[in-house]
Design a protein around this motif. Structure first.
Motif, PDB file in Angstrom:
ATOM      1  N   GLY A 123       0.791  -1.218   0.000  1.00 56.08           N
ATOM      2  CA  GLY A 123       0.000   0.000   0.000  1.00 56.08           C
ATOM      3  C   GLY A 123       0.828   1.276   0.000  1.00 56.08           C
ATOM      4  N   TYR A 124       2.161   1.113   0.122  1.00 59.57           N
ATOM      5  CA  TYR A 124       3.043   2.272   0.135  1.00 59.57           C
ATOM      6  C   TYR A 124       3.749   2.396  -1.211  1.00 59.57           C
ATOM      7  CZ  TYR A 124       2.431   2.275   5.202  1.00 59.57           C
ATOM      8  OH  TYR A 124       1.900   2.307   6.463  1.00 59.57           O
ATOM      9  N   LYS A 125       3.896   3.619  -1.678  1.00 55.10           N
ATOM     10  CA  LYS A 125       4.570   3.841  -2.957  1.00 55.10           C
ATOM     11  C   LYS A 125       6.064   4.025  -2.717  1.00 55.10           C
ATOM     12  CE  LYS A 125       0.543   5.880  -5.204  1.00 55.10           C
ATOM     13  NZ  LYS A 125      -0.028   7.061  -5.906  1.00 55.10           N
ATOM     14  N   ARG A 126       6.740   2.887  -2.613  1.00 53.91           N
ATOM     15  CA  ARG A 126       8.178   2.935  -2.374  1.00 53.91           C
ATOM     16  C   ARG A 126       8.933   2.707  -3.680  1.00 53.91           C
ATOM     17  NH1 ARG A 126       9.929   3.179   2.486  1.00 53.91           N
ATOM     18  NH2 ARG A 126      11.882   2.141   1.967  1.00 53.91           N
ATOM     19  N   SER A 127      10.220   2.981  -3.639  1.00 55.28           N
ATOM     20  CA  SER A 127      11.023   2.915  -4.866  1.00 55.28           C
ATOM     21  C   SER A 127      11.255   1.494  -5.338  1.00 55.28           C
ATOM     22  CB  SER A 127      12.382   3.589  -4.634  1.00 55.28           C
ATOM     23  OG  SER A 127      13.065   2.966  -3.556  1.00 55.28           O
ATOM     24  N   ALA A 128      11.054   0.517  -4.446  1.00 53.53           N
ATOM     25  CA  ALA A 128      11.251  -0.886  -4.820  1.00 53.53           C
ATOM     26  C   ALA A 128      10.169  -1.731  -4.158  1.00 53.53           C
ATOM     27  CB  ALA A 128      12.634  -1.377  -4.394  1.00 53.53           C
ATOM     28  N   GLU A 129       9.835  -2.830  -4.787  1.00 52.75           N
ATOM     29  CA  GLU A 129       8.861  -3.738  -4.194  1.00 52.75           C
ATOM     30  C   GLU A 129       9.485  -4.463  -3.010  1.00 52.75           C
ATOM     31  OE1 GLU A 129       7.074  -6.417  -6.934  1.00 52.75           O
ATOM     32  OE2 GLU A 129       6.707  -4.880  -8.455  1.00 52.75           O
ATOM     33  N   GLY A 130       8.650  -4.836  -2.065  1.00 52.88           N
ATOM     34  CA  GLY A 130       9.133  -5.621  -0.948  1.00 52.88           C
ATOM     35  C   GLY A 130       9.890  -4.788   0.073  1.00 52.88           C
ATOM     36  N   LEU A 131      10.571  -5.484   0.959  1.00 51.07           N
ATOM     37  CA  LEU A 131      11.342  -4.879   2.031  1.00 51.07           C
ATOM     38  C   LEU A 131      12.753  -5.466   1.959  1.00 51.07           C
ATOM     39  CD1 LEU A 131      10.538  -2.896   4.335  1.00 51.07           C
ATOM     40  CD2 LEU A 131      10.387  -4.887   5.839  1.00 51.07           C
ATOM     41  N   TRP A 132      13.765  -4.617   2.086  1.00 50.59           N
ATOM     42  CA  TRP A 132      15.140  -5.037   1.842  1.00 50.59           C
ATOM     43  C   TRP A 132      16.051  -4.690   3.014  1.00 50.59           C
ATOM     44  CZ3 TRP A 132      16.483  -7.513  -2.777  1.00 50.59           C
ATOM     45  CH2 TRP A 132      15.464  -7.550  -3.746  1.00 50.59           C
ATOM     46  N   GLU A 133      17.067  -5.539   3.206  1.00 52.35           N
ATOM     47  CA  GLU A 133      18.120  -5.228   4.183  1.00 52.35           C
ATOM     48  C   GLU A 133      19.275  -4.495   3.517  1.00 52.35           C
ATOM     49  OE1 GLU A 133      19.299  -7.740   7.276  1.00 52.35           O
ATOM     50  OE2 GLU A 133      17.459  -8.941   7.282  1.00 52.35           O
ATOM     51  N   ASP A 134      19.600  -4.903   2.314  1.00 53.29           N
ATOM     52  CA  ASP A 134      20.513  -4.150   1.463  1.00 53.29           C
ATOM     53  C   ASP A 134      20.087  -4.402   0.024  1.00 53.29           C
ATOM     54  OD1 ASP A 134      21.467  -6.643   0.714  1.00 53.29           O
ATOM     55  OD2 ASP A 134      23.449  -6.408   1.605  1.00 53.29           O
ATOM     56  N   GLU A 135      20.835  -3.926  -0.936  1.00 52.75           N
ATOM     57  CA  GLU A 135      20.373  -4.021  -2.317  1.00 52.75           C
ATOM     58  C   GLU A 135      20.375  -5.449  -2.860  1.00 52.75           C
ATOM     59  OE1 GLU A 135      23.037  -2.159  -5.180  1.00 52.75           O
ATOM     60  OE2 GLU A 135      24.577  -2.056  -3.623  1.00 52.75           O
ATOM     61  N   TYR A 136      20.923  -6.397  -2.106  1.00 46.15           N
ATOM     62  CA  TYR A 136      20.970  -7.791  -2.557  1.00 46.15           C
ATOM     63  C   TYR A 136      20.110  -8.730  -1.710  1.00 46.15           C
ATOM     64  CZ  TYR A 136      25.243  -5.776  -4.514  1.00 46.15           C
ATOM     65  OH  TYR A 136      26.143  -4.961  -5.156  1.00 46.15           O
ATOM     66  N   THR A 137      19.628  -8.271  -0.568  1.00 49.53           N
ATOM     67  CA  THR A 137      19.045  -9.175   0.423  1.00 49.53           C
ATOM     68  C   THR A 137      17.669  -8.714   0.873  1.00 49.53           C
ATOM     69  OG1 THR A 137      21.311  -9.510   1.248  1.00 49.53           O
ATOM     70  CG2 THR A 137      19.498 -10.370   2.589  1.00 49.53           C
ATOM     71  N   GLN A 138      16.674  -9.577   0.713  1.00 52.31           N
ATOM     72  CA  GLN A 138      15.337  -9.262   1.185  1.00 52.31           C
ATOM     73  C   GLN A 138      15.326  -9.296   2.717  1.00 52.31           C
ATOM     74  OE1 GLN A 138      12.646  -9.481  -1.446  1.00 52.31           O
ATOM     75  NE2 GLN A 138      13.769 -10.491  -3.058  1.00 52.31           N
ATOM     76  N   PHE A 139      14.393  -8.562   3.293  1.00 52.33           N
ATOM     77  CA  PHE A 139      14.352  -8.431   4.742  1.00 52.33           C
ATOM     78  C   PHE A 139      14.168  -9.797   5.415  1.00 52.33           C
ATOM     79  CE2 PHE A 139      12.039  -7.463   8.729  1.00 52.33           C
ATOM     80  CZ  PHE A 139      13.003  -6.673   9.331  1.00 52.33           C
ATOM     81  N   CYS A 140      15.066 -10.112   6.332  1.00 49.50           N
ATOM     82  CA  CYS A 140      15.074 -11.377   7.091  1.00 49.50           C
ATOM     83  C   CYS A 140      15.329 -12.601   6.214  1.00 49.50           C
ATOM     84  CB  CYS A 140      13.785 -11.561   7.882  1.00 49.50           C
ATOM     85  SG  CYS A 140      13.733 -10.518   9.361  1.00 49.50           S
TER      86      CYS A 140
END
Length: 284
Positions: A123-140
């Protein structure tokens, strides 16, 4: 106990600090989960801040450390001094919780809440889909990758998060899923993971996943192309493509393009074509 947010400007990352007083105390570990839920809420509150690109939760356990087993854990090389979400020591708290079976449900429940947060992010208009820890790693991603390689009971939670990740920018999933399937073999949990990977969340390497695993799959099933899992993959992929092209009114010849066509393992292509012929023939 209180949580604390820290914005790392250089990394454009919000680090949530969570404290566990005693790494070897199951009572203290259990108490810490309350703050881990608060940490997720802190992240949700920060989603509209466009200066934050990445998020992490750092669980501080004093000087105590535990070394995770390295089997199936895909460590990643980062330049010295840079934040590395795949560092084994970042799993100290979770490894300690994992060693207490009665705490497993706390871990699973937290993953369920994380899944809800990942859905909420849409629901948020963020620059990338999903949630990230760094540019290579999805959150958790490192955490669930490790736990799913440790115990089959966490594989369904890896599958659930896989459905929420941005797999058009995947990095480690091919390696992790390969390791999970090779460790546990064919069972309900790994079959659902592989089906999800190929049909529901193909991403960049969904088909590659089966090609990479094919020799092992042949050993597990005798003839993988005659398994119910393979038939399910082929039939559902065909149905999805048919629905897509019907909705967009595009011409699509299922005889010319189908799942596994052009694979390096000819058995996959031939098996898919055989099943497709049956499916299409019955629908006429």
């Amino acid at each position: 106990m209180a949580i604390r947010g820290e914005y790392i400007k250089r990394d454009m990352r919000l680090k949530i600090h969570v404290s566990c007083r005693e790494l070897y105390s199951e009572i203290e570990i259990e108490k810490t989960f309350a703050d881990l839920y608060k940490a997720l809420e802190k992240i949700v509150e920060s989603l509209e801040d466009k200066s934050i690109y990445f998020f992490s939760i750092e669980i501080e356990c004093g000087s105590n450390t535990m070394e995770p087993e390295t089997v199936g854990y895909p460590q990643a090389a980062y330049p010295e001094g840079e934040y590395n979400p795949w560092e084994a020591q970042r799993l100290d708290f979770w490894l300690s919780a994992f060693k207490a079976p009665h705490l497993h449900q706390h871990i699973k429940d937290w993953f369920v809440r994380l899944e809800e947060v990942l859905e909420q992010i849409k629901g948020y208009k963020r620059s990338a889909e999903g949630l990230w820890e760094d540019e290579y790693t999805q959150f958790c991603e490192p955490l669930i990758s490790y736990l799913a390689n440790c115990d089959i009971e966490f594989v369904p939670y890896y599958t659930r998060l896989l459905r929420r990740w941005d797999l058009m920018h995947e990095v480690k999933q091919l390696e992790v899923i390969d390791a999970i399937f090779r460790k546990f073999g064919a069972c309900a949990e790994t079959e659902e993971l592989l089906y999800c990977r190929v049909v529901e969340t193909e991403g960049q390497h969904g088909i590659d996943q089966v090609e990479k695993l094919f020799p092992f799959l042949q050993e597990e099933y005798g003839d993988f192309t005659k398994s119910l899992l393979f038939r399910r993959m082929v039939a559902r992929w065909h149905a999805k493509e048919l629905e897509l092209h019907t909705e967009t009114a595009n011409a699509w010849n299922s005889a010319e393009w189908f799942i596994f066509k052009g694979c390096s393992h000819k058995e996959l292509e031939d098996g898919a074509k055989r099943i497709l012929d049956e499916v299409v023939g019955k629908s006429k």
